[in-house]
Design an enzyme around this catalytic site. Sequence first.
Site, PDB file in Angstrom:
ATOM      1  N   ARG A 114       9.981  -6.004   6.031  1.00 51.13           N
ATOM      2  CA  ARG A 114       8.764  -5.536   5.840  1.00 51.13           C
ATOM      3  C   ARG A 114       7.925  -6.000   4.764  1.00 51.13           C
ATOM      4  NH1 ARG A 114       6.928  -3.198   0.954  1.00 51.13           N
ATOM      5  NH2 ARG A 114       5.494  -1.720   1.794  1.00 51.13           N
ATOM      6  N   THR A 147       5.023  -6.140   1.777  1.00 48.45           N
ATOM      7  CA  THR A 147       4.153  -5.101   1.160  1.00 48.45           C
ATOM      8  C   THR A 147       3.148  -4.746   1.938  1.00 48.45           C
ATOM      9  OG1 THR A 147       4.570  -6.891  -0.792  1.00 48.45           O
ATOM     10  CG2 THR A 147       3.074  -5.272  -1.135  1.00 48.45           C
ATOM     11  N   GLU A 148       2.975  -3.351   1.889  1.00 50.28           N
ATOM     12  CA  GLU A 148       1.851  -2.902   2.587  1.00 50.28           C
ATOM     13  C   GLU A 148       1.813  -2.946   3.972  1.00 50.28           C
ATOM     14  OE1 GLU A 148       1.066  -0.357   0.636  1.00 50.28           O
ATOM     15  OE2 GLU A 148       0.985  -0.995  -1.533  1.00 50.28           O
ATOM     16  N   LEU A 149       2.855  -3.325   4.544  1.00 56.32           N
ATOM     17  CA  LEU A 149       2.866  -3.692   5.865  1.00 56.32           C
ATOM     18  C   LEU A 149       1.877  -4.687   6.374  1.00 56.32           C
ATOM     19  CD1 LEU A 149       3.592  -0.336   8.141  1.00 56.32           C
ATOM     20  CD2 LEU A 149       5.028  -1.938   6.853  1.00 56.32           C
ATOM     21  N   TRP A 182      -1.395  -1.549   6.222  1.00 57.79           N
ATOM     22  CA  TRP A 182      -1.409  -0.048   6.622  1.00 57.79           C
ATOM     23  C   TRP A 182      -2.345   0.869   5.888  1.00 57.79           C
ATOM     24  CZ3 TRP A 182       4.074   2.527   5.598  1.00 57.79           C
ATOM     25  CH2 TRP A 182       4.336   2.409   3.897  1.00 57.79           C
TER      26      TRP A 182
END
Lengths: 399, 450
Positions: free
Chosen positions: A143, A145-147, A305
């Site tokens: 994953r 950072t922040e998608l 995201w």
Amino acid sequence: MLSIIFYFQVHQPYRLTHYNVLDIGKDTELFDEQLNREVMQKVAQKCYLPTNKLLLDLIKRFDGKFKVAFSITGTAIEQFKAYSPETLESFQALVETGHVELMGETYFHSLTSLYDSNEFLDQIAMHRELMQNEFGYYTTTFRNTELIYQDRISDLVYEYEGFKTMVTEGVDRILKWRSPLYAYKNYNKRINLLLKYYKLSDDIAFRFSNREWPEYPLTVDKFVSWVDKLTLSEKQERNQFLNLFMDYETFGEHQWAESGIFDFLEKLPEAILKHDHLGFIHPKDAAKLSNYQQEAISFPEPVSWADEQRDTTAWLGNDMQLNAQETLAEILYKVKAKGDEQLLRTLRIMTTSDHFYYMCTKYFQDGDVHKYFSPYDSPDQAYIYYINALAGLEERLLR
Amino acid sequence: MRVLMFTWEFPPLIAGGLGMACYGMVKALLKLGVEVDLVLPTKELIYMPLRKVEDVDLLPTVFLDPIKQHEFKSKVFETREEKFEFIGISGIPETYAQLSLSDNDHSKRLREYWDSEIRDIDEKKLWQAMSDNLVGEEDIIRKVQIFTERAKRFASELKFDIIHAHDWLTYPAGMIARRISGKPMVAHIHATEFDRAGGPGDERVHKIEHAGMTYADRVIAVSQYTAQMIMSRYQIDSGKICIVHNAFTIPEDAVLHKERIFTGPVILFLGRITLQKGPEYFLEMAKRVLDKHPDARFIMAGTGDMGRQMLRDSAAKRLKNKFLFTGFLNRKEVERIIRASDIYVLPSISEPFGISPLEAMAYGITSIISKQSGVSEVVHNAFKIDYWDVDLWVETISHLIENPEKCAKLGYDGMKEVHLIQWDDAAETIKKVYEEKCSPVKAKTKKGED
């Protein structure tokens, strides 16, 4: 069959002090230890400890049929150790059940995937090692950072670190007619992709306690009926995956206990598991369950995201953010060339995305969210302290 | 000799440029035995009878209202600050007075006054210009109206020989006091609306400035530069104008030696971040000097209405961590930032005087000063450049960076020079202006006779 994939993000940054020009050259602490301690202990009391306890209970109660995944940053783990060791222990207890997946990410929750591939890979390796050491867990799902996701990032993550699966946002402008309910492959079909189902994720994460929202209050029955409805569109018995991704702080911090969020979480597994065609799985198991040819999907530009635009402008959008990032990258390079380990660690803490988020000036609807999360009065203030700190760090380098 | 002095700033009630100048001037006047009744835009109806040098810091206070004065006298204050708090001069005068008068009433009352009292047609015109322009909804205009209204009482109840009013905010008060008392008036001009606005500015303010200076018996300009401006733009009779340059007296507890923050050369902008001070030119020269000397650091110290724009522009120009902002600095912090600097620049578009280069030079910092400034008339060991000539600013800064010995030498010479520019000398000249009884006609005829 539809499987819910719960993934919770656990992160705390090291917040900067109000660092002024006249602090440069003095031994002023760069990070606000008192504030960081306070925030960590507050969030531990309101969210981490009670939610971990509840999850442990649910996992035991349903004998592993209820599963969740976490991604926990290095800066969060360090601050657990320093300010709330019992929180770390409670996460370790959860992982020990064998029904919790840990995901890989950058140790410092950084944006390095966007500007420094080597540093990005270093931070991934550091995080993987940390998960091994703290939990005895080898991460296989990534994953960012922040998608934040883009085709070239999937190459790095696959080629250098061998992750099997990545998660990102189900961005409408990329998906177009496609549904985020299926497992996909990255653009060159080397890594599995799971896409966040933002509508139902955000119903829990953002709208749960919003009285203006027409669906308020969100009951477990209502939510399960929505989940059930999603399976109606599937006529070929392909397995579906409902990716509910959110900040872990949703529970008790962003949505207060008084809103009934814990009650919701407690009742949800039972209501889901009553249905034979609904269940919970981990991100790493999705590919095995996809009984169809996974379509490749390409993300030529970076997505995330955040905000309505689902792009990276919340962190690297305005001039202050870009100037700060370029300065950081330059000093990071110099520090590595000099081989100063202590300074390198400090600079890596400065790579944390939150510092850039505080400088965001998109002060309309989305701005409110930014404001809520910022310890500073204004984006300008956040920028001033950050850039002063970088000036101070560069002076240390010159000495 | 006693002066009724009207000013808008006096420490601790706003210690801006005007406040610091008035402080230095009044202190030096007291040393010469000139007594000052000081009137400030205070919340309460008070004045400060300054008789001894120490009074400039103690600020003895008298209420015009005898009952309030009695109450005040019986009150015991633990500290000076407590007293200042009580009389409402501990900070920016936000709470000043009760804004109950409507400006129409005020204008009408002034009009009635000059209609009934004044016979001279020229004088009438000036009063009309003043009262017609002292109107508006702005907070500052309303504060000036109240300040003016109060001047009547000071003029009739206090005993003084001469009136001294600083800048347009106090000119209407000075005019009223002169009219009522018949004593001569000195209008001191520290900055005109043209300077402040960096352009034409507010029409009403021009009219009031013009009326005040025309009505005054003597006009003191802080520089030749300002004298030129008021002659050409306000048509003020040159025979009435006297130039008294500002000065700078370094505080006794000042620490002069250098204390570096940065390894590389430091270039300092110190002052309000506003159009008049030329912050955009500073940014532009920073960009160009940094291209050549990336180890230099540019510091913009202070606050102002253009602060945010400068911050964002410096980021847009990608000046990295080499262009820094300090935000608001107190006196001690100002000293520290000066001591950490190598080169001070004042790229003002229009600076009637500009005390802060004297301050920087007093600490031995090499200064580069806009030619469009009064201070450039009094110092010799500093570079003087047209504010718009960015090429030359860049060349000069680069030259100083490349020749640190020369830079240090010039800084040292400047320091020696500036330490001789004292308020005492300025006060002597002002005292002479007072003593001339401020009769420009008399002075002229005398000259003519010579």
